[in-house]
Design a protein around this motif. Structure first.
Motif, short mmCIF file in Angstrom:
data_model
loop_
_atom_site.label_atom_id
_atom_site.label_comp_id
_atom_site.label_asym_id
_atom_site.label_seq_id
_atom_site.Cartn_x
_atom_site.Cartn_y
_atom_site.Cartn_z
N GLN A 1 -6.69 10.59 -0.87
CA GLN A 1 -5.88 9.40 -0.65
C GLN A 1 -5.34 9.40 0.77
OE1 GLN A 1 -2.57 8.66 -3.34
NE2 GLN A 1 -1.73 7.12 -1.94
N ASP B 1 5.09 -0.02 -9.81
CA ASP B 1 5.51 0.81 -8.69
C ASP B 1 4.28 1.45 -8.05
OD1 ASP B 1 7.63 2.46 -7.20
OD2 ASP B 1 6.38 4.01 -8.13
N VAL B 2 4.14 1.31 -6.73
CA VAL B 2 2.94 1.81 -6.07
C VAL B 2 2.86 3.33 -6.12
CG1 VAL B 2 3.94 1.91 -3.74
CG2 VAL B 2 1.48 1.53 -4.02
N GLY B 3 4.00 4.02 -6.09
CA GLY B 3 3.98 5.47 -6.19
C GLY B 3 3.50 5.95 -7.55
N ALA C 1 -0.21 5.32 -7.77
CA ALA C 1 -0.92 6.35 -7.00
C ALA C 1 -1.00 7.66 -7.79
CB ALA C 1 -0.25 6.56 -5.65
N HIS D 1 0.83 -1.20 0.00
CA HIS D 1 0.00 0.00 0.00
C HIS D 1 0.86 1.26 0.00
CE1 HIS D 1 -2.87 -3.02 1.36
NE2 HIS D 1 -3.84 -2.17 1.06
N SER D 2 0.41 2.26 -0.70
CA SER D 2 1.07 3.55 -0.67
C SER D 2 0.92 4.15 0.73
CB SER D 2 0.45 4.49 -1.71
OG SER D 2 0.92 5.81 -1.54
N ASP D 3 1.97 4.81 1.20
CA ASP D 3 1.91 5.48 2.51
C ASP D 3 1.61 6.96 2.38
OD1 ASP D 3 4.26 6.45 1.47
OD2 ASP D 3 5.55 5.71 3.08
N ARG D 4 1.16 7.37 1.21
CA ARG D 4 0.95 8.79 0.92
C ARG D 4 -0.36 9.29 1.50
NH1 ARG D 4 0.95 10.04 -5.34
NH2 ARG D 4 3.00 9.07 -5.03
N ARG E 1 -7.49 4.30 -0.41
CA ARG E 1 -6.11 3.82 -0.37
C ARG E 1 -5.71 3.34 -1.76
NH1 ARG E 1 -5.79 -0.85 3.99
NH2 ARG E 1 -7.18 -1.77 2.45
#
Length: 212
Positions: A84, A56-58, A61, A28-31, A46
């Protein structure tokens, strides 16, 4: 820097092969993103990418944000806002990027069959889950590619379409040949004479077609 041949704003699809399966587990993205929209209830989402997918999760996102920020996205109606949040935070729904095999399993679990000619092809939505098929995210669909439509446009469409289902919208039809396709039309499968369109709002007004 993204090379021109890998820039979804410039190319209709990415080169190379798409993994058919991953680990079945997600990162999961932490953004924490900005609040999108001017008014209405805030829905928190999320973003997650399947491990072993090569994505790439970033970057995913970023693509989801580009679709939901608009102009033209669901927040343009003034009735809801989107934000988000990190993976460990309370949320209303999650946007997943999954390999075809995993997407097929996740969609089948909510009684949605995404197969075309026996292979997991489309994306889907289940309660609290927007599931994007990695193969479509990377390669779009043939009728978009033949028209030279940038991959970024397909990505905006598929996110807004599946999020539209999460918001309670149902499938719609092409209103007339040559008109933009409604975002809730199944553009992944056909256009039926309409032109590609990734947005639920055009020129500040809700754009829709006849119900299926």
């Amino acid at each position: 820097m993204v090379a021109p041949e890998d820039d979804p704003r410039r190319v209709p699809r990415l080169a190379g092969t798409t993994p058919s399966a991953g680990s079945g587990r997600f990162s999961h993205s932490d953004r924490t993103g900005p609040v999108l929209g001017r008014s209405g209830k805030v829905l928190r989402y999320r973003v997650a990418v399947e491990r072993g997918s090569g994505a790439d999760v970033g970057s995913f996102a970023d693509g989801v944000h580009e679709a939901l920020v608009g102009p033209g996205s669901w927040v343009d109606g003034g009735r809801l806002r989107l934000r988000q949040v990190p993976g460990a935070t309370g949320h209303d729904f999650t946007v997943y990027l999954a390999t075809p095999r995993t997407a097929g399993r996740m969609c089948a679990a909510v009684a949605v069959d995404i197969r075309v000619e026996g292979k997991p092809y489309t994306s889907c939505r289940g309660p609290g889950r927007v599931i994007i098929n990695l193969e479509r995210w990377r390669t779009s669909v043939p009728h978009y590619v033949r028209a030279g439509t940038p991959l970024a446009v397909y990505r905006q469409y598929v996110v807004n379409h599946e999020v539209g289902h999460e918001l309670g919208h149902r499938h719609e039809r092409c209103p007339a040949p040559g008109r933009p396709a409604p975002v809730m039309m199944q553009q992944t499968l056909f256009l039926h004479g309409c032109t590609p369109n990734p947005w639920p709002y055009l020129d500040g007004r809700r754009y829709a077609g006849p119900r299926r």
